[in-house]
Design an enzyme around this catalytic site. Structure first.
Site, short mmCIF file in Angstrom:
data_model
loop_
_atom_site.label_atom_id
_atom_site.label_comp_id
_atom_site.label_asym_id
_atom_site.label_seq_id
_atom_site.Cartn_x
_atom_site.Cartn_y
_atom_site.Cartn_z
N ALA A 78 -11.91 0.42 -14.38
CA ALA A 78 -11.21 -0.09 -15.90
C ALA A 78 -10.06 0.32 -15.60
O ALA A 78 -9.48 0.88 -16.30
CB ALA A 78 -11.71 0.31 -17.29
N PHE A 126 12.96 4.50 -3.14
CA PHE A 126 11.47 5.55 -2.58
C PHE A 126 11.43 5.54 -1.15
O PHE A 126 11.71 4.77 -0.39
CB PHE A 126 10.44 4.74 -3.35
CG PHE A 126 9.48 5.57 -4.15
CD1 PHE A 126 10.01 6.12 -5.53
CD2 PHE A 126 8.34 5.79 -4.12
CE1 PHE A 126 8.96 6.25 -6.68
CE2 PHE A 126 7.61 6.54 -5.24
CZ PHE A 126 8.03 6.89 -6.41
N GLN A 134 -4.25 8.92 2.96
CA GLN A 134 -2.92 9.10 3.19
C GLN A 134 -2.43 10.09 2.91
O GLN A 134 -4.13 10.58 2.26
CB GLN A 134 -2.33 8.29 2.23
CG GLN A 134 -0.24 8.56 2.59
CD GLN A 134 -0.06 7.15 1.36
OE1 GLN A 134 0.21 7.50 0.48
NE2 GLN A 134 0.95 7.23 2.41
N HIS A 186 0.17 12.98 1.28
CA HIS A 186 1.33 12.50 0.30
C HIS A 186 2.16 14.19 0.34
O HIS A 186 1.04 15.65 0.67
CB HIS A 186 1.20 12.88 -1.22
CG HIS A 186 2.22 12.24 -2.36
ND1 HIS A 186 3.16 12.65 -2.06
CD2 HIS A 186 2.80 11.25 -2.86
CE1 HIS A 186 4.49 12.55 -2.44
NE2 HIS A 186 4.01 11.48 -2.87
N LEU A 213 0.41 16.49 -8.53
CA LEU A 213 1.28 16.21 -7.44
C LEU A 213 2.19 15.85 -7.84
O LEU A 213 2.13 16.00 -8.46
CB LEU A 213 0.79 14.43 -7.38
CG LEU A 213 1.84 13.39 -6.42
CD1 LEU A 213 1.44 13.34 -5.21
CD2 LEU A 213 1.45 11.81 -7.36
N GLU A 220 7.18 11.00 -5.46
CA GLU A 220 7.70 11.22 -4.93
C GLU A 220 9.18 10.92 -4.99
O GLU A 220 10.50 10.77 -5.00
CB GLU A 220 7.76 9.29 -4.36
CG GLU A 220 8.17 9.23 -2.70
CD GLU A 220 7.94 8.18 -1.57
OE1 GLU A 220 6.24 8.69 -1.33
OE2 GLU A 220 8.03 7.70 -1.09
N ARG A 258 5.66 8.48 4.07
CA ARG A 258 5.35 9.26 3.64
C ARG A 258 3.64 10.28 4.84
O ARG A 258 3.94 11.81 4.92
CB ARG A 258 3.95 9.31 2.83
CG ARG A 258 4.17 9.13 1.11
CD ARG A 258 3.05 8.12 0.59
NE ARG A 258 3.62 8.44 -1.03
CZ ARG A 258 3.38 7.03 -2.25
NH1 ARG A 258 2.37 6.75 -1.93
NH2 ARG A 258 3.99 7.33 -3.65
N HIS A 275 -4.38 11.18 -0.56
CA HIS A 275 -3.19 11.02 -1.87
C HIS A 275 -4.22 9.61 -1.75
O HIS A 275 -4.39 9.51 -3.31
CB HIS A 275 -1.93 10.69 -1.44
CG HIS A 275 -1.00 10.42 -2.82
ND1 HIS A 275 -1.51 11.15 -4.03
CD2 HIS A 275 -0.49 9.15 -2.90
CE1 HIS A 275 -0.53 9.67 -4.97
NE2 HIS A 275 -0.32 9.00 -4.02
N ARG A 297 0.71 3.76 3.74
CA ARG A 297 1.20 3.10 2.57
C ARG A 297 2.20 3.46 2.28
O ARG A 297 3.06 4.39 1.82
CB ARG A 297 0.20 3.02 1.65
CG ARG A 297 0.65 2.71 0.00
CD ARG A 297 -0.12 2.74 -1.16
NE ARG A 297 -0.80 3.73 -0.96
CZ ARG A 297 0.06 4.78 -2.59
NH1 ARG A 297 1.05 3.91 -3.09
NH2 ARG A 297 -0.34 5.46 -2.62
N SER A 353 1.21 1.00 -4.16
CA SER A 353 -0.56 1.05 -4.70
C SER A 353 -0.31 0.02 -6.42
O SER A 353 -1.86 -0.68 -5.84
CB SER A 353 -0.77 2.14 -4.73
OG SER A 353 0.00 3.20 -5.57
#
Lengths: 262, 600, 116
Positions: free
Chosen positions: B16, B141, B254, B256, B266, B269, B300, B367, B409, B414
């Protein structure tokens, strides 16, 4: 996790945890775990250590580890908090810390509680926006100031710490509770919402904002530093001038798709 | 015949987060009324909510002040003027970011739908940060040539997740909270439902449906240093694989660049998007040596490799020289409090420093999972490299591999992917169900197998605990299948995984009760991790090149002649054999976006 | 129970409220007898003219002033966005109530000792 911090000095802490499995236990009991852990770890990391090295039957909820998912709200030394973000040394000052499940709601097992009534009140507060039927091609125009008014309410992670600290909730499960009221506040204040009058009618009803006894437990319990009491106070004022507020919103909605003029 | 309750819906969705909830909302709006969504934690606790920095779309609301360069201040665009950012530019950035492994037809859908879905989010109640004229604000970004990250302070995922969940409730979607999916029911190539565990009662249920969708999230928990939540154990990926569905591009994970040192939690970014710097142990902005034009805002994979390279060459920071500094001090108190309030809290709570005044120690952290269950751009799961469908089975979000991210990515893509392809899957499911899809009978006893698995787990009474096995797996994955890889270390990882797959068979579970048994779940999740980790490592061993996030020191160059293709891994019939690999061509428009060297 | 200043103020508010209702009933019991004639009134008044009731009067004073200033505190919270001053406002209301109780209590005690 714990093992990455091994360069830190160790401290010995007695973690006293409330245990209860309704299938086998008649009533809850406290169990002490003596752990030797690096000083800097969080309480969640301490619980992980207990579960993974000492007693696999210990049961609690966790997920994100950084205070955004709201899974791990518990009652620690009598105060509600997210155990993922609290350093052990802050809550075990005398070498002891007491961990219990959130209060006023049924216990499922050990530190896991049944938040059903909390979610029912959340849904009852209609947390969704009811936008205008005519959508613009691009975004509705909302000013930075209007967003600022919503910032606090939209930061709520629905952990239930406020709800399970609220004295009114303790006695009256029909009461909306602080989190649902904060959500209602957010939608009432959202300039894009078309039913603020309906919302104010509902939160101004018997189970709503006037049931609040201004005890402030919700503010003290909120791990995100939010202020549901202020939202309730504002809703009280708005509920008393519902018609005027509805008219103001109708006026605002006329230009909701047009650039904000300074 | 096992004793169990059967629940029937037109559509059953597992997970969900943004992908699953979008699919439910969209199918519901398209007229499918009987939808059940199960989630092993409450829907609002899904890991989509942990995404911080933004969601990409070329709205063209913001541009750099002309003449100020890549780090200059931003200003609002003239809304009646020409577009400064376009979906074509977003597409070019995404393709380059993917190191040309992304399928360009799918990427085109992603970036075109991006603009529509941002406006839709806004119309549904999402509270974005705004410009003075009321338009949605945007920030820079990594890897994006324009400021196109639409954001809500540094809790963008949280706000998006709440918005979609609220609307799904408004449209009557039924959610089952604290239900864990344990198996898929696929008979004769048709998906007929799932077997799920009601965690609270400990009872197994069969959920039959005309269509099943997975939005079960990524597999970052296979690594020790990870930004991922405890829940991100790749359950859906493992269940699909166990049921004969292949997995694609699993070796691409990936890392990060800015995980908090020690835990990997995290630091968005957005810290760098807002102007934060990275410093090595000598206080040098080392990115000048690796990506002089983009500096800290290179993609990244590159930034993580640069950091690791500094650390490996003795230029790390901190007492053990194994960290890098994230420097936000020059942003000033006001900007940090306004734009990065949450990440500031993380630094204070988890490493004990306030970024307003101090350097924050960070390190690369696992990540995002680029690989996963292969699907079409409509969420239809495919059974092989020839793209034959698994009828009635859909997937979207991080558990799937469309593939729009290819080998790496870009940040903010994402949330976008989960939203766009979740919604598209919802549309496709609605077409499928309303087009007369049948509710197929389940002929065998689907619960028997799962019951047996659980009783086997309960019977394990070895010396080791499940978590001992889990921790060893994570350690070997971080050490031997991390930012830099080589054949030798990957073989070590494979040997470790094989040994751990045996050891888990005796690792004991201490909680034998039925009610809310998190010990049992940990065992099941660890088995899942072990199963697909083998696929990750096998793919990494086989792919003898460096591309995007898969970086091999023994094969340092990209090898388009041999490896411009997707890895598709099938489960072998003999569990002692390695996964069976086949390869799927990458969709490339050689005229518009031909493969080029990737430099920033 | 979740305990902090808010909870203490809530308990005190409830407690003093109930106390005031009881007082009101007793007050009407005494004053209402004025309709029954002077003799009946004097008799009822005599019941509450004892030293025990003098001491209780100090309690009454405490209840009235605390309840009143607690109400003022809540009105201030309602009208002036003062939720962040919740603790100091409680201490202030409590201190004012305590001061007034002492200030009013001393004459009551003196009056009881010296007789009237």
């Amino acid at each position: 996790m714990a093992e990455t911090n091994t360069t830190q000095p160790l401290q010995t802490v007695i973690v006293r945890i409330q245990r209860f499995n309704p299938d086998v236990d008649k009533k809850a009991h406290m169990q002490d775990f003596k752990v030797e852990v690096p000083a800097g770890i969080t309480l969640l990391e301490t619980l992980e250590l207990i579960k993974n090295k000492m007693d696999g039957t210990l049961t609690y909820q966790k997920s994100c580890r950084h205070a955004i998912c709201g899974s791990c709200a518990m009652n620690v030394n009598g105060k509600n908090m997210l155990v993922c973000k609290v350093p052990l040394r802050d809550v075990a000052k005398n070498g002891k810390v007491e961990v219990r499940p959130l209060q006023y709601v049924p216990i499922i097992k050990d530190l896991v509680v049944d938040r059903t009534s909390f979610w029912e009140q959340y849904e009852r507060a209609k947390p969704w926006l009811v936008p205008p039927e005519q959508m613009p091609e691009k975004e509705f125009r909302v000013s930075p100031e209007e967003v600022h008014a919503l910032n606090e309410a939209q930061s709520c992670i629905m952990c239930g710490a406020c709800y399970t600290a609220c004295t009114v909730v303790a006695f009256n499960k029909k009461y909306y509770g602080p989190a649902a009221m904060l959500k209602a506040y957010m939608r009432v204040m959202d300039p894009r919402d078309t039913i603020p009058g309906e919302r104010l009618k509902e939160v101004g009803s018997e189970d709503g904002v006037f049931k609040c006894h201004t005890i402030f437990n919700c503010i003290d319990a909120c791990p995100k530093g939010l202020n549901p009491t202020q939202a309730i106070e504002t809703l009280r004022k708005l509920a008393q001038r519902r018609a005027a507020f509805e008219a103001e919103r109708a006026e605002r909605l006329k230009t909701i798709a047009e650039p904000i003029k300074k | 015949m096992a004793n169990y309750e059967t629940i029937t819906h037109d559509v059953v969705i597992v997970g969900a987060g943004l992908a699953g909830t979008w699919a439910a909302l969209q199918a519901s709006r398209a007229g499918v009324k009987d939808i059940g969504v199960i989630s092993k934690i409450h829907p609002l606790r899904s890991h989509s909510g942990a995404a911080q920095g933004g969601i990409a779309a070329a709205l063209s609301n913001v541009q750099a002040v002309p003449g100020t360069g890549a780090e200059g201040p931003l200003e609002a665009t003239n809304e009646n003027g020409p577009l400064v950012d376009t979906w074509e530019m977003h597409m070019a950035d995404t393709i380059k970011g993917s190191d040309w492994l992304g399928d360009q037809d799918a990427i085109e859908i992603l970036v075109k739908d991006a603009i529509k879905i941002i406006y839709e989010y806004e119309h549904l109640g999402c509270v974005f940060s705004r410009l003075d004229d009321g338009r949605i604000a945007q920030r820079r970004f990594g890897g994006h040539s324009m400021p196109r990250a639409n954001y809500s302070a540094d809790r963008t995922g949280h706000v998006l997740l709440h918005t979609v969940h609220e609307q799904a409730l408004r449209f009557g979607v039924k959610f089952y909270s604290d239900w864990q999916c344990l198996d898929l029911i696929i008979e004769d190539g048709v998906c007929r439902g799932i077997v799920a565990l009601d965690i609270v009662s400990g009872k197994l249920r069969v959920m039959r449906a005309k269509a099943v969708m997975f939005g079960t999230g990524g597999y970052g928990r296979a690594f020790k240093i990870t930004s991922n939540a405890f829940a991100n154990t790749g359950d859906g990926v493992a269940i699909a694989y166990a049921n004969g569905v292949p997995l694609m591009d699993m070796e691409f994970v990936q890392f990060h660049p800015t995980g908090l040192w020690g835990s990997g939690i995290l630091m968005s970014e957005a810290c760098r998007g807002e102007g934060g710097h990275l410093l090595n142990g000598n206080n040098e902005r080392f990115m000048a040596n690796y990506a002089p034009s983009k500096m800290e805002l290179a993609p990244r994979d590159m930034v993580s490799r640069s950091e690791q390279n500094e650390i490996n060459n003795g230029r790390g920071a901190g007492p053990n020289k194994d960290a890098i500094w994230l420097d936000l001090r020059h942003l000033g108190r006001d900007k940090i409090l306004e734009k990065l309030p949450e990440v500031r809290e993380f630094a204070i709570n988890f490493v004990g420093v306030d970024p307003i005044d101090n350097l924050v120690p960070i390190q690369p952290t696992a990540h995002y999972s680029m690989g996963g269950i292969p699907t079409t751009a409509d969420g239809q799961v495919i059974a092989n490299a020839k793209s034959d469908p698994v009828v009635g089975f859909y997937a979207a979000g991080e558990c799937s591999c469309v593939s729009v991210h290819g080998a790496n990515r870009l940040g903010t893509n994402s949330l976008l992917e989960a939203s766009v392809f979740g919604k598209r899957a919802g549309d496709e499911i609605a077409r499928f169900v309303k087009g007369g899809a049948k509710l197929y009978n389940v002929t065998g006893d689907p619960v028997e197998k799962v019951e047996k698995r659980i009783s086997t787990i309960f019977a394990r009474n070895g010396k080791e605990r499940v978590d001992d096995v889990a921790q060893e797996l994570k350690t070997t994955m971080t050490n031997n299948c991390g930012v830099f890889r080589d054949g030798e270390r990957l073989q070590v990882a494979m040997r470790d995984i094989k040994a751990l797959q045996e050891r888990i068979k005796t690792a004991r579970v201490e909680d034998k009760s039925h009610r809310f048994n998190t010990d049992l779940l940990h065992a099941i999740e660890t088995e899942n991790l072990l199963n697909f980790s083998e696929v990750i490592v096998h793919g990494a061993i086989t792919r003898t090149e460096s591309r995007g996030a898969h970086s091999r020191t023994d094969f340092a160059n990209r090898d388009d002649a041999n490896w411009l293709k997707h890895t598709v891994a099938h489960k072998p019939s003999n569990p002692n054999d390695p996964p069976i690999l086949s390869y799927k061509p990458v969709n490339i428009d050689y005229k518009r976006y031909p493969p080029m060297e990737r430099k920033y | 129970m979740y305990k902090n200043t808010g909870f203490i103020s809530f308990v005190l508010r409830r407690f003093t409220g109930v106390f005031l209702v009881i007082y009101l009933a007793m007050h009407m019991f005494v004053i209402g007898s004025v309709n029954l004639g002077p003799a009946a009134f004097d008799a009822r008044l005599a019941l509450v003219q004892t030293n025990v009731f003098k001491i209780l009067e100090i309690g009454l004073l405490a209840a009235v002033v605390y309840h009143a200033f607690d109400g003022v505190r809540l009105l201030m919270v309602h009208y002036f966005h003062l939720t962040n001053q919740r603790q100091s406002l409680f201490y202030a209301a409590f201190a004012i109530a305590a001061l007034l109780t002492v200030a009013g209590g001393i004459p009551i005690i003196l009056f009881a000792i010296n007789g009237g």
